[in-house]
Design a protein around this motif. Structure first.
Motif, PDB file in Angstrom:
ATOM      1  N   TYR A  60     -37.930 -29.696  18.648  1.00 44.29           N
ATOM      2  CA  TYR A  60     -37.983 -30.621  20.126  1.00 44.29           C
ATOM      3  C   TYR A  60     -36.444 -29.940  20.919  1.00 44.29           C
ATOM      4  CZ  TYR A  60     -40.827 -33.765  17.658  1.00 44.29           C
ATOM      5  OH  TYR A  60     -41.704 -34.065  16.811  1.00 44.29           O
ATOM      6  N   LYS A 112     -41.188 -31.797  25.754  1.00 42.94           N
ATOM      7  CA  LYS A 112     -39.961 -32.532  24.948  1.00 42.94           C
ATOM      8  C   LYS A 112     -40.530 -31.260  24.338  1.00 42.94           C
ATOM      9  CE  LYS A 112     -39.599 -36.227  27.135  1.00 42.94           C
ATOM     10  NZ  LYS A 112     -38.970 -36.662  28.542  1.00 42.94           N
ATOM     11  N   THR A 113     -40.966 -30.460  23.933  1.00 46.95           N
ATOM     12  CA  THR A 113     -40.770 -29.114  23.029  1.00 46.95           C
ATOM     13  C   THR A 113     -40.724 -28.286  23.778  1.00 46.95           C
ATOM     14  OG1 THR A 113     -43.109 -28.891  22.429  1.00 46.95           O
ATOM     15  CG2 THR A 113     -42.286 -30.963  21.100  1.00 46.95           C
ATOM     16  N   ARG A 123     -48.611 -24.857  23.580  1.00 47.27           N
ATOM     17  CA  ARG A 123     -50.591 -25.606  23.067  1.00 47.27           C
ATOM     18  C   ARG A 123     -51.444 -24.634  23.108  1.00 47.27           C
ATOM     19  NH1 ARG A 123     -48.243 -30.156  25.939  1.00 47.27           N
ATOM     20  NH2 ARG A 123     -49.690 -30.085  27.479  1.00 47.27           N
ATOM     21  N   ASP A 139     -50.422 -26.635  12.076  1.00 47.56           N
ATOM     22  CA  ASP A 139     -49.461 -27.636  11.246  1.00 47.56           C
ATOM     23  C   ASP A 139     -48.316 -27.629  12.899  1.00 47.56           C
ATOM     24  OD1 ASP A 139     -48.586 -24.138  11.424  1.00 47.56           O
ATOM     25  OD2 ASP A 139     -47.002 -24.880   9.836  1.00 47.56           O
ATOM     26  N   GLN A 140     -47.889 -26.906  13.151  1.00 48.64           N
ATOM     27  CA  GLN A 140     -46.854 -27.199  14.179  1.00 48.64           C
ATOM     28  C   GLN A 140     -47.563 -27.753  15.691  1.00 48.64           C
ATOM     29  OE1 GLN A 140     -43.734 -26.091  14.180  1.00 48.64           O
ATOM     30  NE2 GLN A 140     -44.511 -24.966  12.240  1.00 48.64           N
ATOM     31  N   LEU A 141     -48.439 -27.441  15.980  1.00 50.32           N
ATOM     32  CA  LEU A 141     -49.575 -28.278  16.993  1.00 50.32           C
ATOM     33  C   LEU A 141     -49.159 -30.034  16.383  1.00 50.32           C
ATOM     34  CD1 LEU A 141     -52.443 -26.365  17.599  1.00 50.32           C
ATOM     35  CD2 LEU A 141     -50.506 -26.855  19.040  1.00 50.32           C
ATOM     36  N   LYS A 142     -49.198 -29.965  14.828  1.00 51.18           N
ATOM     37  CA  LYS A 142     -49.339 -31.423  14.277  1.00 51.18           C
ATOM     38  C   LYS A 142     -48.063 -31.771  13.958  1.00 51.18           C
ATOM     39  CE  LYS A 142     -53.157 -31.638  10.701  1.00 51.18           C
ATOM     40  NZ  LYS A 142     -53.484 -31.493   9.591  1.00 51.18           N
ATOM     41  N   ARG A 143     -47.245 -31.803  13.993  1.00 52.26           N
ATOM     42  CA  ARG A 143     -45.722 -32.016  13.352  1.00 52.26           C
ATOM     43  C   ARG A 143     -45.621 -31.798  14.958  1.00 52.26           C
ATOM     44  NH1 ARG A 143     -40.906 -27.035  11.236  1.00 52.26           N
ATOM     45  NH2 ARG A 143     -38.908 -28.943  11.091  1.00 52.26           N
ATOM     46  N   PHE A 144     -45.741 -31.501  16.112  1.00 48.36           N
ATOM     47  CA  PHE A 144     -44.586 -31.932  17.072  1.00 48.36           C
ATOM     48  C   PHE A 144     -45.135 -32.411  18.075  1.00 48.36           C
ATOM     49  CE2 PHE A 144     -42.180 -28.316  15.678  1.00 48.36           C
ATOM     50  CZ  PHE A 144     -40.557 -28.866  15.189  1.00 48.36           C
ATOM     51  N   ASN A 145     -46.566 -33.216  17.501  1.00 44.32           N
ATOM     52  CA  ASN A 145     -47.724 -33.912  18.552  1.00 44.32           C
ATOM     53  C   ASN A 145     -48.277 -33.659  19.259  1.00 44.32           C
ATOM     54  OD1 ASN A 145     -47.585 -36.030  16.456  1.00 44.32           O
ATOM     55  ND2 ASN A 145     -45.420 -36.560  17.368  1.00 44.32           N
ATOM     56  N   LEU A 146     -48.079 -31.737  19.186  1.00 44.64           N
ATOM     57  CA  LEU A 146     -48.691 -31.192  20.950  1.00 44.64           C
ATOM     58  C   LEU A 146     -50.541 -30.833  20.868  1.00 44.64           C
ATOM     59  CD1 LEU A 146     -46.450 -28.701  20.870  1.00 44.64           C
ATOM     60  CD2 LEU A 146     -46.002 -30.679  22.133  1.00 44.64           C
TER      61      LEU A 146
END
Length: 99
Positions: A28, A38-39, A82, A92-99
């Motif tokens: 973030y 935001k990321t 993205r 996993d990064q897309l999911k973890r940071f809601n991207l």
């Protein structure tokens, strides 16, 4: 200002970068210059030519590499972040940071 990562993740990223691997670190991030982002994902590699070549496939320019510290990297954010995370299989990064 960076937050949302553990120290171990940062140390793993730094080690991979020093070893000449293209490594990714998403966290973030708040920056008044980019209020809608935001990321940020740092795509780093100590081998500048390897990093520049990696970036070319995504339309990134060598002069965009951040050289201010010992860990050269591209800062990826927004739609570019993205797209690259998806292309690199970092779901996993897309999911973890809601991207």
């Amino acid at each position: 200002m960076a937050f949302g990562i553990q120290r171990a993740e940062l140390l793993e990223w730094k080690a991979a970068v020093r070893q000449g691997k293209v490594a990714f670190l998403t966290h973030y991030w708040l920056d008044d210059r980019f209020p809608s982002c935001k990321t940020v994902t740092k795509a780093g590699c100590a081998d500048l030519e390897k990093l520049a070549e990696w970036g070319r496939q995504y339309g990134l320019k060598k002069e965009w590499i951040d050289l201010r510290n010992d860990y050269p990297h591209f800062d990826l954010f927004g739609e570019t972040e993205r797209r690259i995370l998806q292309s690199e299989g970092l779901l996993d990064q897309l999911k973890r940071f809601n991207l």
